[in-house]
Design a protein around this motif. Sequence first.
Motif, PDB file in Angstrom:
ATOM      1  N   THR A  33       0.903  -1.323  -0.152  1.00 47.64           N
ATOM      2  CA  THR A  33      -0.095  -0.383   0.200  1.00 47.64           C
ATOM      3  C   THR A  33       0.879   1.107  -0.183  1.00 47.64           C
ATOM      4  O   THR A  33      -0.240   2.453  -0.847  1.00 47.64           O
ATOM      5  N   ARG A  36       2.564   2.036  -3.260  1.00 50.22           N
ATOM      6  CA  ARG A  36       1.362   1.999  -4.877  1.00 50.22           C
ATOM      7  C   ARG A  36       0.938   3.408  -4.268  1.00 50.22           C
ATOM      8  O   ARG A  36       0.987   4.719  -4.928  1.00 50.22           O
ATOM      9  N   THR A  37       0.779   4.011  -3.040  1.00 48.26           N
ATOM     10  CA  THR A  37       0.727   5.344  -2.056  1.00 48.26           C
ATOM     11  C   THR A  37       1.964   6.386  -2.867  1.00 48.26           C
ATOM     12  O   THR A  37       1.177   7.745  -3.208  1.00 48.26           O
ATOM     13  N   THR A  75      -9.659   7.582   2.576  1.00 46.80           N
ATOM     14  CA  THR A  75      -8.781   6.765   1.394  1.00 46.80           C
ATOM     15  C   THR A  75      -7.336   6.175   2.174  1.00 46.80           C
ATOM     16  O   THR A  75      -7.110   4.626   1.667  1.00 46.80           O
ATOM     17  N   GLY A  76      -6.811   6.185   2.785  1.00 50.03           N
ATOM     18  CA  GLY A  76      -5.670   5.564   3.317  1.00 50.03           C
ATOM     19  C   GLY A  76      -6.000   4.147   3.895  1.00 50.03           C
ATOM     20  O   GLY A  76      -5.307   3.302   4.358  1.00 50.03           O
ATOM     21  N   TRP A  79      -7.211   1.840   1.177  1.00 49.46           N
ATOM     22  CA  TRP A  79      -6.793   1.056   0.406  1.00 49.46           C
ATOM     23  C   TRP A  79      -5.776   0.246   1.904  1.00 49.46           C
ATOM     24  O   TRP A  79      -5.447  -0.646   0.678  1.00 49.46           O
TER      25      TRP A  79
END
Length: 137
Positions: A33, A36-37, A75-76, A79
């Motif tokens: 994650t 990706r972030t 959002t975090g 995800w």
Amino acid sequence: MWFVLALLSAVFAALTTILAKIGIEGVNSHLATAIRTMVVVLLAWGMVFLTDAQGGIAGISRKSWIFLILSGLATGASWLCYYRALQLGEASKVVPIDKLSVVITLVLAFVFLHEKVTPKSVIGCILIGIGTLFMAL
């Protein structure tokens, strides 16, 4: 134009899932994650500078800052949960449940944004809910 962009969003979201499911194999879901972030952060800031939008930062209101930060936290969290679920489960089972966000968003939009409840939106929510149950079982 919004429809084309929304459709492209769906296509990219689908690709995100497939690419993530392949890439997450043998990788800690939180690390995946974070990687990706970082890519998303670089892409987003790249678009800001490419479109010369960085000057708008000073004009953002306190209210907008608060809600954008809260949105980022949501959002975090989404995800982190999504990647862990994707790592533990089959993509074909995780994605329909994740897409219950459509139903939840519509309900929250009705309650907090006072958007209009229409028979079409109620039927759509019911069908998405039923479809999710069929796909997830």
